[in-house]
Design an enzyme around this catalytic site. Structure first.
Site, PDB file in Angstrom:
ATOM      1  N   LYS A  39       0.850  -1.187   0.000  1.00 42.94           N
ATOM      2  CA  LYS A  39       0.000   0.000   0.000  1.00 42.94           C
ATOM      3  C   LYS A  39       0.883   1.234   0.000  1.00 42.94           C
ATOM      4  O   LYS A  39       1.778   1.379   0.845  1.00 42.94           O
ATOM      5  CB  LYS A  39      -0.908   0.032   1.231  1.00 42.94           C
ATOM      6  CG  LYS A  39      -1.946   1.160   1.180  1.00 42.94           C
ATOM      7  CD  LYS A  39      -2.369   1.623   2.560  1.00 42.94           C
ATOM      8  CE  LYS A  39      -1.344   2.574   3.166  1.00 42.94           C
ATOM      9  NZ  LYS A  39      -1.833   3.315   4.363  1.00 42.94           N
ATOM     10  N   ASP A  66      -3.419   4.430  -1.949  1.00 42.86           N
ATOM     11  CA  ASP A  66      -4.366   4.862  -0.923  1.00 42.86           C
ATOM     12  C   ASP A  66      -4.350   6.392  -0.786  1.00 42.86           C
ATOM     13  O   ASP A  66      -3.713   6.936   0.111  1.00 42.86           O
ATOM     14  CB  ASP A  66      -3.980   4.185   0.396  1.00 42.86           C
ATOM     15  CG  ASP A  66      -4.870   4.581   1.558  1.00 42.86           C
ATOM     16  OD1 ASP A  66      -6.029   4.968   1.312  1.00 42.86           O
ATOM     17  OD2 ASP A  66      -4.400   4.491   2.714  1.00 42.86           O
ATOM     18  N   LYS A  68      -7.449   8.269  -1.059  1.00 41.48           N
ATOM     19  CA  LYS A  68      -8.744   8.673  -0.487  1.00 41.48           C
ATOM     20  C   LYS A  68      -9.290   9.957  -1.131  1.00 41.48           C
ATOM     21  O   LYS A  68      -9.540  10.957  -0.448  1.00 41.48           O
ATOM     22  CB  LYS A  68      -8.623   8.867   1.026  1.00 41.48           C
ATOM     23  CG  LYS A  68      -8.130   7.654   1.788  1.00 41.48           C
ATOM     24  CD  LYS A  68      -8.075   7.954   3.279  1.00 41.48           C
ATOM     25  CE  LYS A  68      -7.527   6.781   4.080  1.00 41.48           C
ATOM     26  NZ  LYS A  68      -6.057   6.608   3.884  1.00 41.48           N
ATOM     27  N   LEU A  69      -9.492   9.933  -2.431  1.00 40.84           N
ATOM     28  CA  LEU A  69      -9.961  11.130  -3.118  1.00 40.84           C
ATOM     29  C   LEU A  69     -11.333  11.570  -2.597  1.00 40.84           C
ATOM     30  O   LEU A  69     -12.213  10.749  -2.346  1.00 40.84           O
ATOM     31  CB  LEU A  69     -10.045  10.883  -4.626  1.00 40.84           C
ATOM     32  CG  LEU A  69      -8.763  10.466  -5.340  1.00 40.84           C
ATOM     33  CD1 LEU A  69      -8.965  10.507  -6.845  1.00 40.84           C
ATOM     34  CD2 LEU A  69      -7.588  11.344  -4.940  1.00 40.84           C
ATOM     35  N   HIS A  70     -11.496  12.872  -2.459  1.00 42.58           N
ATOM     36  CA  HIS A  70     -12.762  13.446  -1.975  1.00 42.58           C
ATOM     37  C   HIS A  70     -12.854  14.871  -2.508  1.00 42.58           C
ATOM     38  O   HIS A  70     -12.259  15.788  -1.974  1.00 42.58           O
ATOM     39  CB  HIS A  70     -12.788  13.444  -0.438  1.00 42.58           C
ATOM     40  CG  HIS A  70     -14.110  13.816   0.138  1.00 42.58           C
ATOM     41  ND1 HIS A  70     -14.357  13.782   1.500  1.00 42.58           N
ATOM     42  CD2 HIS A  70     -15.281  14.210  -0.443  1.00 42.58           C
ATOM     43  CE1 HIS A  70     -15.606  14.152   1.726  1.00 42.58           C
ATOM     44  NE2 HIS A  70     -16.166  14.420   0.563  1.00 42.58           N
ATOM     45  N   ASP A  71     -13.591  15.029  -3.611  1.00 43.40           N
ATOM     46  CA  ASP A  71     -13.701  16.335  -4.259  1.00 43.40           C
ATOM     47  C   ASP A  71     -14.966  16.330  -5.104  1.00 43.40           C
ATOM     48  O   ASP A  71     -15.744  15.367  -5.070  1.00 43.40           O
ATOM     49  CB  ASP A  71     -12.454  16.607  -5.112  1.00 43.40           C
ATOM     50  CG  ASP A  71     -12.092  18.088  -5.163  1.00 43.40           C
ATOM     51  OD1 ASP A  71     -13.007  18.902  -5.445  1.00 43.40           O
ATOM     52  OD2 ASP A  71     -10.920  18.428  -4.922  1.00 43.40           O
ATOM     53  N   ILE A  72     -15.175  17.375  -5.874  1.00 43.64           N
ATOM     54  CA  ILE A  72     -16.354  17.409  -6.734  1.00 43.64           C
ATOM     55  C   ILE A  72     -16.230  16.323  -7.803  1.00 43.64           C
ATOM     56  O   ILE A  72     -15.120  15.920  -8.165  1.00 43.64           O
ATOM     57  CB  ILE A  72     -16.549  18.798  -7.375  1.00 43.64           C
ATOM     58  CG1 ILE A  72     -15.371  19.143  -8.284  1.00 43.64           C
ATOM     59  CG2 ILE A  72     -16.745  19.867  -6.304  1.00 43.64           C
ATOM     60  CD1 ILE A  72     -15.586  20.415  -9.088  1.00 43.64           C
ATOM     61  N   THR A 127     -10.387   4.383  10.662  1.00 44.28           N
ATOM     62  CA  THR A 127     -10.303   3.601  11.896  1.00 44.28           C
ATOM     63  C   THR A 127      -9.878   4.452  13.092  1.00 44.28           C
ATOM     64  O   THR A 127      -9.893   3.978  14.227  1.00 44.28           O
ATOM     65  CB  THR A 127      -9.330   2.416  11.737  1.00 44.28           C
ATOM     66  OG1 THR A 127      -8.090   2.889  11.211  1.00 44.28           O
ATOM     67  CG2 THR A 127      -9.913   1.375  10.801  1.00 44.28           C
ATOM     68  N   ARG A 189      -3.575  -5.290  14.072  1.00 48.06           N
ATOM     69  CA  ARG A 189      -2.441  -5.360  14.994  1.00 48.06           C
ATOM     70  C   ARG A 189      -2.297  -6.789  15.503  1.00 48.06           C
ATOM     71  O   ARG A 189      -3.300  -7.473  15.727  1.00 48.06           O
ATOM     72  CB  ARG A 189      -2.659  -4.435  16.204  1.00 48.06           C
ATOM     73  CG  ARG A 189      -2.724  -2.949  15.854  1.00 48.06           C
ATOM     74  CD  ARG A 189      -1.352  -2.415  15.515  1.00 48.06           C
ATOM     75  NE  ARG A 189      -1.395  -0.979  15.334  1.00 48.06           N
ATOM     76  CZ  ARG A 189      -1.661  -0.368  14.177  1.00 48.06           C
ATOM     77  NH1 ARG A 189      -1.930  -1.098  13.111  1.00 48.06           N
ATOM     78  NH2 ARG A 189      -1.672   0.948  14.086  1.00 48.06           N
ATOM     79  N   GLN A 198      -5.007   4.605  16.012  1.00 45.04           N
ATOM     80  CA  GLN A 198      -6.201   3.924  15.532  1.00 45.04           C
ATOM     81  C   GLN A 198      -7.013   3.401  16.713  1.00 45.04           C
ATOM     82  O   GLN A 198      -6.470   2.899  17.690  1.00 45.04           O
ATOM     83  CB  GLN A 198      -5.823   2.785  14.578  1.00 45.04           C
ATOM     84  CG  GLN A 198      -5.220   3.300  13.281  1.00 45.04           C
ATOM     85  CD  GLN A 198      -4.867   2.181  12.326  1.00 45.04           C
ATOM     86  OE1 GLN A 198      -4.321   1.175  12.740  1.00 45.04           O
ATOM     87  NE2 GLN A 198      -5.161   2.364  11.062  1.00 45.04           N
ATOM     88  N   ARG A 219       2.825  -0.888  10.666  1.00 47.34           N
ATOM     89  CA  ARG A 219       3.808  -0.854  11.758  1.00 47.34           C
ATOM     90  C   ARG A 219       4.078  -2.208  12.392  1.00 47.34           C
ATOM     91  O   ARG A 219       5.178  -2.453  12.880  1.00 47.34           O
ATOM     92  CB  ARG A 219       3.350   0.155  12.822  1.00 47.34           C
ATOM     93  CG  ARG A 219       3.521   1.600  12.371  1.00 47.34           C
ATOM     94  CD  ARG A 219       2.906   2.586  13.330  1.00 47.34           C
ATOM     95  NE  ARG A 219       1.449   2.546  13.317  1.00 47.34           N
ATOM     96  CZ  ARG A 219       0.670   3.627  13.287  1.00 47.34           C
ATOM     97  NH1 ARG A 219       1.211   4.820  13.252  1.00 47.34           N
ATOM     98  NH2 ARG A 219      -0.639   3.516  13.289  1.00 47.34           N
TER      99      ARG A 219
END
Length: 250
Positions: A39, A66, A68-72, A127, A189, A198, A219
């Site tokens: 990722k 990753d 995380k697109l967020h637009d018009i 998360t 985890r 998280q 991690r």
């Protein structure tokens, strides 16, 4: 929708939350992790740009990009067309962007893809979000499972292939959207691992038992004394949990 085939989801993605391309390639080579699904998140992509994707593809890695697109909708559609040209396997948007934005994301991917296209996932809730934050900061006064379930159903109806969600919501999503609707779960985890920022977390085994199709782990592998051994242990625990789920459902 078009007849372009979608890519496949791998069961375990190693989150490359490392500083730069040099650190990434050194880590992969040093710990014999060449070719494992990975990722690439915002930090690494914004520092290195498409070059990190080219490098990883050349080394044989499947890639979950990753961002995380967020637009018009129009912006997301064009952005997804650009991401499809990078030949990655999985991309995502925020489900909060709504139906038209998710539909536009799918259209952008299909417009720029030839025979296959990246899987499109929608992030339901991060998360790091808990019920208190949902109500006090986001002013959403419904229970987390109800909110996530609604976002998942909307994403499915809008052309997404699945969602990114916590393990706690997988069963609800599978019940409402069907088992073919994909669930990719971060916040994984080992029992002894630190939760850190998280809040909705689970072990690999529980993720498998709950019905997650794939997990993302960072991690617990990158900070382990023996990352390769940690990777194999997590993969085995997850697969063992999935086998239990499959055996009890037949």
């Amino acid at each position: 929708m078009s007849t372009i085939k979608q890519r496949q989801l791998d069961p375990l993605y190693l989150a490359l939350d490392l500083e730069n391309k040099s650190h990434v390639t050194d880590f992969i080579e040093q710990h014999q992790l060449k070719g494992v699904p990975v990722k690439v998140g915002m930090e690494l992509f914004y520092r290195e740009g498409p070059e990190i994707i080219y490098e990883l593809r050349e080394r044989g890695h499947h890639i979950f990009l990753d961002l995380k697109l967020h637009d018009i909708p129009a912006t997301v559609k064009r952005a997804m067309s650009n991401l499809a040209k990078l030949d990655v396997d999985v991309v995502n948007v925020h489900a909060q962007g709504g139906r038209k934005m998710i539909e536009a994301a799918r259209e952008g991917l299909e417009r720029a893809s030839s025979e296959t296209r990246p899987l499109l996932l929608a992030v339901t809730q991060l998360t790091s979000t808990d019920q208190t934050m949902l109500e006090d900061e986001l002013l959403v006064h419904k229970a987390m499972p109800q909110v996530v379930g609604h976002y998942a159903k909307t994403a499915q109806q809008s052309g997404a292939d699945g969602v990114v969600c916590s393990v706690q919501e997988v069963e609800t999503i599978k019940q409402s959207c069907g088992h073919s609707f994909l669930t990719l779960t971060p916040g994984i985890r080992l029992t002894s691992g630190e939760v850190q920022d998280q809040k909705r977390v689970a072990t690999p085994n529980i993720a498998g038992k709950t019905g997650s199709d794939a997990i993302v782990v960072g991690r617990s592998i990158t900070a382990a004394e023996q990352p390769s051994a940690a990777y194999q242990k997590i993969k085995e625990e997850f697969e063992h949990g999935r086998q239990i789920t499959r055996s009890t459902s037949t």
